[in-house]
Write a protein that holds these residues in place. Structure first.
Motif, PDB file in Angstrom:
ATOM      1  N   GLY A   1       0.776  -1.227   0.000  1.00  6.93           N
ATOM      2  CA  GLY A   1       0.000   0.000   0.000  1.00  6.93           C
ATOM      3  C   GLY A   1       0.806   1.275   0.000  1.00  6.93           C
ATOM      4  N   THR A   2       2.133   1.187   0.128  1.00  7.86           N
ATOM      5  CA  THR A   2       2.982   2.377   0.076  1.00  7.86           C
ATOM      6  C   THR A   2       2.843   3.056  -1.281  1.00  7.86           C
ATOM      7  OG1 THR A   2       4.601   1.354   1.557  1.00  7.86           O
ATOM      8  CG2 THR A   2       5.355   3.242   0.262  1.00  7.86           C
ATOM      9  N   PRO A   3       2.594   4.382  -1.322  1.00  3.86           N
ATOM     10  CA  PRO A   3       2.478   5.060  -2.617  1.00  3.86           C
ATOM     11  C   PRO A   3       3.759   4.919  -3.430  1.00  3.86           C
ATOM     12  CG  PRO A   3       1.764   6.497  -0.820  1.00  3.86           C
ATOM     13  CD  PRO A   3       2.406   5.294  -0.180  1.00  3.86           C
ATOM     14  N   ARG A   4       3.609   4.725  -4.720  1.00  4.87           N
ATOM     15  CA  ARG A   4       4.781   4.604  -5.592  1.00  4.87           C
ATOM     16  C   ARG A   4       5.576   5.914  -5.617  1.00  4.87           C
ATOM     17  NH1 ARG A   4       6.697   0.051  -7.233  1.00  4.87           N
ATOM     18  NH2 ARG A   4       4.685  -0.618  -8.034  1.00  4.87           N
ATOM     19  N   PHE A   5       4.868   7.038  -5.642  1.00  8.38           N
ATOM     20  CA  PHE A   5       5.520   8.343  -5.697  1.00  8.38           C
ATOM     21  C   PHE A   5       4.898   9.286  -4.684  1.00  8.38           C
ATOM     22  CE2 PHE A   5       6.001   6.670 -10.022  1.00  8.38           C
ATOM     23  CZ  PHE A   5       7.369   6.801 -10.200  1.00  8.38           C
TER      24      PHE A   5
END
Length: 303
Positions: free
Chosen positions: A108-112
């Protein structure tokens, strides 16, 4: 340039074929699996390379407060980061930080995560060029990706690989909608780029033997003056651009406020040195904050 003997040509061919094979293998995977594979390979192979000793020597000298366990942690993280960078490189042209369909990491960590984009918006609105200066931290190619995808006409300086065939492989994977010029021929090319309304991107934290000595992480080091010289000559602002790896193939890109403009009353040399000191201070702060994401294998300081 050194004459390319048959043995050197053979070695260059083998290296280029190996690099092309690695890039092709990476592209066959998704970016997260490719990044993880690069991490595993370099964490295993990196400590067995002669460059590992160079990195360890640098750490002993520059961060003496680290004990043996601390140095091992930084070095393991450096190889992890470098392996990820290499195997992420073939995927960059597929990524657009501004497309909502770019998937987050599996956890779930945002890519950017993008900060300071108002700088780009302001420059574009005014039709103004600038110098964006970055360091060999995290995946430093991501900075170029973000600026280019944000619609900023950019010309980037790069150091050509010693192996020209390997360099051809690397260039074949670069962003098609950006412009890249070799460091060896950069001066005239960058001035031409500015005349065409393009901003300039540099990654200039590595050693330049003939460059002025400027403190870098507390120790004087030969420093490439290109970013400062170009900015002063063309009256351009210099924006530090920081890339951080937030986990796996995920990144935070921060465009910081422009560096202070050196006082007009100084000589050109004094003004250039003042700008280089400001830039090296920003790089030093970034590296101290996350030393495992910097390229310690480079012989940055005089022996």
């Amino acid at each position: 340039m050194r004459r390319r003997t048959p043995l050197r040509r053979f070695r260059h061919a083998v290296e280029a074929i190996g690099l092309h094979s690695a890039m092709a293998a990476s592209r066959a995977l998704d970016i997260d699996r490719a990044s993880a594979l690069g991490s595993r390979l370099l964490r295993t192979l990196g400590p067995r390379m002669p460059l590992h000793a160079t990195a360890e020597d640098n750490l002993r000298r520059i961060l003496p407060e680290l004990d043996a366990a601390g140095r091992d942690r930084v070095l393991s993280g450096m190889w992890d980061n470098l392996g990820r960078l290499v195997f992420e490189f073939p995927h960059l042209h597929r990524l657009d930080p501004f497309r909502p369909q770019v998937a987050p990491l599996p956890d779930g960590t945002p890519r950017f995560q993008l900060e300071g984009l108002e700088v780009v918006e302001g420059l574009r609105a005014r039709g103004q060029c600038a110098v964006f200066a970055s360091a060999h931290l995290a995946n430093w190619e991501i900075g170029a990706l973000v600026l280019t995808r944000a619609g900023m006409p950019m010309t980037y300086v790069y150091r050509q690989a010693d192996n020209p065939w390997a360099d051809d492989v690397i260039q074949s994977y670069r962003l098609e909608d950006a412009e890249f010029v070799r460091k060896r021929h950069a001066g005239r090319a960058l001035l031409d780029a500015l005349r065409r309304g393009r901003s300039v991107g540099v990654v200039n934290d590595q050693k330049l033997t003939e460059g002025p000595l400027v403190d870098f992480l507390g120790v004087p080091a030969g420093t490439a003056p290109m970013a400062a010289s170009l900015a002063l000559r063309a009256s351009l602002p210099v924006f530090p651009l920081r890339v951080q790896r937030t986990g796996g193939a995920a990144f935070r890109v921060t465009i910081e406020p422009a560096l202070p403009t050196p006082a007009e009353r100084g000589t050109q040399r004094e003004r250039r040195l003042a700008l280089l000191r400001s830039l090296n201070e920003r790089y030093s702060d970034w590296i101290r904050d996350c030393p495992e994401q910097w390229l310690w294998i480079h012989r940055r300081w005089p022996a």
